[in-house]
Design an enzyme around this catalytic site. Structure first.
Site, PDB file in Angstrom:
ATOM      1  N   CYS A  29     -32.950   6.407 -68.435  1.00  0.00           N
ATOM      2  CA  CYS A  29     -33.857   5.829 -69.435  1.00  0.00           C
ATOM      3  C   CYS A  29     -35.308   5.847 -68.955  1.00  0.00           C
ATOM      4  O   CYS A  29     -36.228   6.103 -69.737  1.00  0.00           O
ATOM      5  CB  CYS A  29     -33.427   4.397 -69.748  1.00  0.00           C
ATOM      6  SG  CYS A  29     -34.468   3.538 -70.959  1.00  0.00           S
ATOM      7  N   CYS A  60     -29.170  -2.859 -70.329  1.00  0.00           N
ATOM      8  CA  CYS A  60     -29.687  -3.621 -71.471  1.00  0.00           C
ATOM      9  C   CYS A  60     -28.724  -3.695 -72.647  1.00  0.00           C
ATOM     10  O   CYS A  60     -28.717  -4.681 -73.383  1.00  0.00           O
ATOM     11  CB  CYS A  60     -31.028  -3.043 -71.915  1.00  0.00           C
ATOM     12  SG  CYS A  60     -30.946  -1.364 -72.613  1.00  0.00           S
TER      13      CYS A  60
END
Length: 342
Positions: free
Chosen positions: A92, A191
Site C-alpha cells: 500500500c 487497516c
C-alpha cells in the site's frame, strides 16, 4: 512551503499537523479512503475535520477504494490463495500513500508530503534514505522499503525523533480538545482487518477445508483446518498424532491443501531469496543488515543482487521465513531497498 499531510484521524497524525504548523509550513490534510469499512471512515474523517478546523488547515478526502481494492486488497487475497503470507502495508505504501496520494498532493501544489509514521530521513553521499525511527519499538521503516526516490525526497516524518510514549501527552497538552476525538475498537495493524484475516478470506475463498499434515519424509502424521490458516513458523491449529514436542509449519502446498511440519531446528534457514523491488542497479554486493519480518531482529547477511533476485546468506539462522513477506536491506539503520520473499 506547502506540505500534504496524510491524516488517519488518530493522535499521531493529528500531532504531526500541529508540529508542522508550528514549524511554519502551510499544511493541507488528506484522508485516504481505501477500504470498504464505512464505520471506520466516518469516525476518522470526522476526527480529521475536527483537527483541521481547530488548527485552521485545509482538509480533503481522497476517494481511492477502487484502486486500493485492485492493487492491494485483491493481491492480499490471491497471496493467501498461493500459500503465501502477504504484507499489504508494504504494498500500500508505494502504490497508494506515496503513489496515488503523492501525485495528488503534487497536483495541488504541495512541495512535501508528511505522515505520522515512526521513521526518519537520512542522507548518504547526498542521497536521501528512509531511516529507522528513534523509537525502535515502533519503527515502521520496514514497511517503507519500496517507496520511490521521488517520495523519499519529498518526505517529512514529524514524529521520527520522538518516543511513542511521549507523543500522546505532548499532543494533549498542545491540543486539549484532542480528548473529544472518537475512537474505534481495537484493530490489527492491517487497516481493513478488525479481528482476524481469516474473516476477510472467508468472504472470497473456501478456507476451512481439512487437509493432511506431513513430516519432512512425506509421512501423513495429522490433519489441519485449511492451508490458508497457516504461515511458516506457526505451531498451533493442527493435530499431530502422538506428538510429545512442539511442531512448526515448515512449508505449505496450496495445490494439495497440505502442510509440512517439523521441529524448530528444521525451520532454520541460512539463505533467503526475494524478488527485487527497490535495490538500485548500482547496489554493491556485500555484508548488510536484513530484516525478514516487521518484528524480526536485524541480522547480518552477505547480500547479492543477481538479475531481479536479492540473495541473502545469513550469518545466523533465521526462523519462520515466509513467502510474501518483505526482505529489507539496511546499511546500519538506513533502508537501501528490498523485495518480496520467494
Amino acid at each position: 512551503m506547502k506540505v500534504a499531510l496524510l491524516m488517519s484521524g488518530g493522535v499521531d497524525s493529528s500531532y504531526s499537523a500541529y508540529l508542522l504548523k508550528q514549524q511554519g509550513y502551510e499544511v493541507k490534510g488528506f484522508y485516504l479512503k481505501l477500504h470498504d469499512k464505512e464505520e471506520k471512515h466516518k469516525i476518522f474523517i470526522n476526527n480529521c475535520k475536527k483537527v483541521a478546523k481547530n488548527l485552521e488547515i485545509d482538509f480533503e478526502v481522497l476517494e481511492a477504494q477502487d484502486s486500493f481494492r485492485q492493487k492491494v486488497y485483491n493481491e492480499f487475497i490471491e497471496s493467501y490463495k498461493r500459500g503465501e503470507t502477504p504484507n499489504p502495508c508494504a504494498l500500500c505504501n508505494p502504490l497508494m500513500k506515496f503513489g496515488f496520494a503523492l501525485e495528488e498532493a503534487f497536483k495541488q501544489g504541495c512541495d512535501k508530503i508528511a505522515t505520522g509514521h515512526y521513521a526518519r530521513i537520512a542522507q548518504i553521499d547526498g542521497k536521501k534514505y528512509i531511516q529507522e525511527a528513534r523509537d525502535k519499538t515502533k519503527d515502521q521503516s520496514y514497511f517503507l522499503y519500496a517507496i520511490s526516490q521521488d517520495a523519499i525526497d519529498a518526505l517529512i516524518f514529524p514524529l521520527g525523533d520522538m518516543l511513542k510514549e511521549e507523543v500522546k501527552p505532548k499532543a494533549f497538552e498542545a491540543m486539549p480538545w484532542l480528548g473529544s476525538l472518537e475512537t474505534y475498537k481495537e484493530s490489527q495493524e492491517i487497516c481493513f482487518v478488525d479481528t482476524d484475516y481469516i474473516n476477510i478470506l472467508k468472504k472470497h475463498l473456501e478456507v476451512e477445508k481439512e487437509g493432511k499434515v506431513r513430516d519432512l519424509k512425506g509421512n501423513v502424521i495429522g490433519t489441519h483446518k485449511g492451508y490458508m490458516q497457516y504461515t511458516i513458523g506457526k505451531r498451533r491449529g493442527f493435530n499431530i498424532k502422538g506428538a510429545h514436542e512442539p511442531h512448526f509449519v515448515l512449508s505449505i502446498d496450496p495445490q494439495k491443501n497440505e502442510i509440512v511440519v517439523g521441529k524448530k531446528e528444521e525451520l532454520a534457514t541460512f539463505s533467503v531469496t526475494a524478488l527485487n523491488k527497490s535495490l538500485s542497479k548500482d547496489f554493491k554486493d556485500g555484508e548488510y543488515f536484513i530484516k525478514i519480518r516487521y518484528r524480526s531482529i536485524p541480522s547480518k547477511a552477505m547480500v547479492t543482487l543477481k538479475d531481479d533476485k536479492i540473495i541473502a546468506q545469513l550469518k545466523e539462522p533465521a526462523y519462520g521465513v515466509a513467502k510474501g513477506q518483505a526482505l529489507v536491506v539496511y546499511i546500519e539503520d538506513k533502508v537501501i531497498g528490498g523485495g518480496v520473499i520467494l
